[in-house]
Design an enzyme around this catalytic site. Structure first.
Site, PDB file in Angstrom:
ATOM      1  CE  LYS A 133      -1.542   2.947   2.884  1.00  0.00           C
ATOM      2  NZ  LYS A 133      -1.557   4.168   2.069  1.00  0.00           N
TER       3      LYS A 133
ATOM      4  N   GLY B 234       7.508   5.858   7.849  1.00  0.00           N
ATOM      5  CA  GLY B 234       6.642   7.027   8.011  1.00  0.00           C
ATOM      6  C   GLY B 234       6.875   7.655   9.369  1.00  0.00           C
TER       7      GLY B 234
ATOM      8  CB  VAL C  19       1.736   6.408  11.469  1.00  0.00           C
ATOM      9  CG1 VAL C  19       1.162   5.220  10.716  1.00  0.00           C
ATOM     10  CG2 VAL C  19       0.881   7.652  11.220  1.00  0.00           C
TER      11      VAL C  19
ATOM     12  CD  GLU D 171      14.265   2.267   9.215  1.00  0.00           C
ATOM     13  OE1 GLU D 171      14.565   3.390   9.661  1.00  0.00           O
ATOM     14  OE2 GLU D 171      14.872   1.230   9.513  1.00  0.00           O
TER      15      GLU D 171
ATOM     16  CB  CYS E 245      13.176   9.971   7.603  1.00  0.00           C
ATOM     17  SG  CYS E 245      13.889   8.679   6.638  1.00  0.00           S
TER      18      CYS E 245
ATOM     19  CD  GLU F 135      10.465  13.593  10.790  1.00  0.00           C
ATOM     20  OE1 GLU F 135       9.482  12.927  11.171  1.00  0.00           O
ATOM     21  OE2 GLU F 135      11.395  13.110  10.106  1.00  0.00           O
TER      22      GLU F 135
HETATM   23  C1  UN1 Z   1      13.609   8.424   3.991  1.00  0.00           C
HETATM   24  O1  UN1 Z   1      13.664   9.643   3.864  1.00  0.00           O
HETATM   25  O2  UN1 Z   1      12.587   7.872   4.431  1.00  0.00           O
HETATM   26  O3  UN1 Z   1      19.702   8.445   2.834  1.00  0.00           O
HETATM   27  C2  UN1 Z   1      14.697   7.571   3.568  1.00  0.00           C
HETATM   28  C3  UN1 Z   1      18.808   9.076   2.295  1.00  0.00           C
HETATM   29  C4  UN1 Z   1      17.737   8.353   1.545  1.00  0.00           C
HETATM   30  C5  UN1 Z   1      16.848   7.672   2.504  1.00  0.00           C
HETATM   31  C6  UN1 Z   1      15.648   8.345   2.728  1.00  0.00           C
HETATM   32  N1  UN1 Z   1      18.318   7.386   0.664  1.00  0.00           N
HETATM   33  O4  UN1 Z   1      18.767  10.271   2.372  1.00  0.00           O
END
Ligand code: UN1
Length: 502
Positions: free
Chosen positions: A175, A235, A239, A257, A291, A392
């Site tokens: 999804k 995410g 969540v 993650e 992230c 964040e």
């Molecule tokens: C994310 O933003 O959920 O290392 C992962 C990085 C990306 C990973 C992003 N390859 O900046």
């Protein structure tokens, strides 16, 4: 007529059983309708689970090297279509074309890595305590994997999850975020084509299923479904924590993650030009929506003022616009909701007595009014206790914090509930290694930006960023497989471990 897209269940492209749909629009230009997608329901998830469960009993018996061959063909097909996939990804997600090409490339790298892992999937053996007995261990698939993916890496993150899941012999239901349903559709199309080419008459429908829709309906149905054995989610921490409370309670395996509040430290002996390039890339690349994005910059007081001056100049020169146009450095953010959240954090920062907004802080307006644009934004005089230094934001907002020493810099860097990425710019080898030792994060870059992890390295974070799993490299294959221990006794008698040997 706009293009209509479907779910993919049991090898067939289907509308949602409820007939409901949603629209997907270009975040740089709201008049550009990308397509109409199914807004799926619990019945659709049930159908996908049924199909994935039946397929699992066949797919798990396909030899792993052959499963890897499918991924090799997937990588080849993605490579052939790289420009087209990336152009469409920019249209749907907003980040600039160079970055969506990087996103597609990460998917290709993940495919080739997975292809080769089909020939490894190593177990190990160990000597037995007893004579004429052999001990082995190897990996076995788990079952049906539920994959819930975010908007910011519409191709790479689904591949991080789907490819190792498949090579290990699981079947999958994906999804994708409802903001990027098209890239996931293309991915599933490619995987299915490759399955047909490699398996020929042995093609198995239902190995990969795609169910479009919202987290509230589709995601919720997946995490609580007793026909799904494991959930992988990328995410927000809120969540993720909810997912863990539902799926974890049902004893599903769960990989999460989640958020970050990543910092880059710059020490006085660093190469300042490099450090500047890095923070611009880390803070404003992907419009701050990674992230791993750099949302805090920790500057040693002796270089603080000169660094901030240059940073302001360079950030002001960044060109905003539609990511598929030439000469654009920064695309829009993903949605109105996201824009509102970023604007709210700017107000929170402005309400702080000491913090000072030196650039940005608003929608640029003018020609860009039809998209969700936000100017690169920098706050200085931020202190570690402020909300803009702790929460964040997921947008192009950088908080600059002053420090007096390496110890203080590391203490500020660690003073967050998250622990994903981190960076230090220094030419002092002792400081660099102390930072590697003392920074609490899953990833530390020495003289590199906080973004840009490579597909074959363990990816993930500590504290509220994750729940102990890693994606990328061979580490993720641990998540998608169970260990089976096998004892072969060829002594011809009943040997009793712990009894017959002591
Ligand atoms: C994310 O933003 O959920 O290392 C992962 C990085 C990306 C990973 C992003 N390859 O900046």
């Amino acid at each position: 007529m706009s293009e209509k897209f479907r779910n993919f269940i049991n090898g067939e492209w289907l509308d949602s059983s409820g007939g409901e749909t949603f629209e997907n629009r270009n975040p740089a230009d709201n008049s550009d309708l990308i397509g109409i997608f199914p807004s799926s329901n619990k019945q659709d998830v049930d159908d996908a689970v049924k199909s994935a469960r039946v397929a699992f009993e066949k797919w798990r018996l396909i030899p792993a090297p052959k499963r890897g061959d499918v991924l090799k063909v997937v990588g080849d097909k993605m490579l052939e279509r790289k420009d087209e996939i990336s152009f469409e990804m920019t249209r749907e997600m907003g980040k600039v074309f160079a970055e969506t090409k990087g996103d597609t490339q990460e998917g290709i790298d993940t495919a080739y890595y997975a292809a080769s892992e089909g020939r490894r999937l190593f177990g190990y053996n160990a000597p037995s305590e007893l004579p004429n007995k052999m001990n082995l261990s190897f990996r076995v698939p788990i079952g049906v994997a539920g994959l819930i993916t975010p908007f910011n890496f519409p191709m790479a993150i689904p591949t991080w999850k789907m490819f190792p899941a498949l090579v290990c012999g699981n079947t999958v239901i994906i999804k994708p975020a409802e903001l990027v349903p098209k890239t996931a559709t293309t991915l599933v199309e490619i995987v299915d084509e490759a399955m047909k080419e490699v398996l020929g008459k042995d093609y198995i429908p239902g190995v990969v299923n795609l169910v479009q829709g919202t987290g509230e309906i589709v995601g919720e149905a997946m995490i609580s479904h007793d026909g799904i054995d494991l959930i992988s989610f990328t995410g927000s921490s809120e969540v993720g924590s909810h997912i863990n409370s539902v799926a974890g309670k049902m004893l599903k395996r769960v990989s999460l993650e989640m958020g970050g509040k990543n910092a880059q430290i710059v020490m006085p002996d660093a190469n300042m030009e490099l450090a500047l390039d890095a923070v611009l890339w880390g803070a404003f690349g992907t419009t701050g929506q990674r992230c791993t994005a750099t949302s805090r910059l920790i500057l040693h007081e002796s270089i603080h003022d000169s660094f901030v001056l240059k940073l302001k100049e360079r950030a002001q020169a960044l060109r905003l616009g539609y990511g598929n146009d030439d000469n654009v450095d920064v695309g829009p953010v993903i949605s109105q909701e996201s824009l509102d959240k970023i604007q709210k954090y700017v107000s929170i920062g402005q309400e702080e007595d000491k913090a000072e907004l030196i650039i940005g802080g608003k929608h640029p307006g003018g020609d860009l009014s039809k998209g969700f644009f936000f100017e690169p934004t920098i706050f200085v005089n931020v202190t570690r206790d402020m909300r803009i230094a702790r929460e964040e934001i997921f947008g192009p907002v950088l908080s600059v914090i002053k420090c007096k020493s390496l110890d203080e810099a590391i203490s500020i860097l660690n003073d967050t509930k998250y622990g994903l990425s981190s960076s230090i710019f220094t030419n002092d080898v002792n400081d660099a290694f102390r930072a590697v030792r003392d920074i609490k994060a899953g990833i530390t870059y020495i003289n590199g930006a906080t973004i840009g992890a490579e597909a074959h390295m363990p990816f993930g974070g500590v504290k509220a960023t994750g729940n102990g799993h890693r994606e990328g490299g061979w580490t993720v294959y641990d998540f998608y497989s169970e260990w089976k221990a096998v004892y072969v006794d060829y002594s011809g008698k009943l040997q009793r471990a712990q009894i017959d040997n002591y």
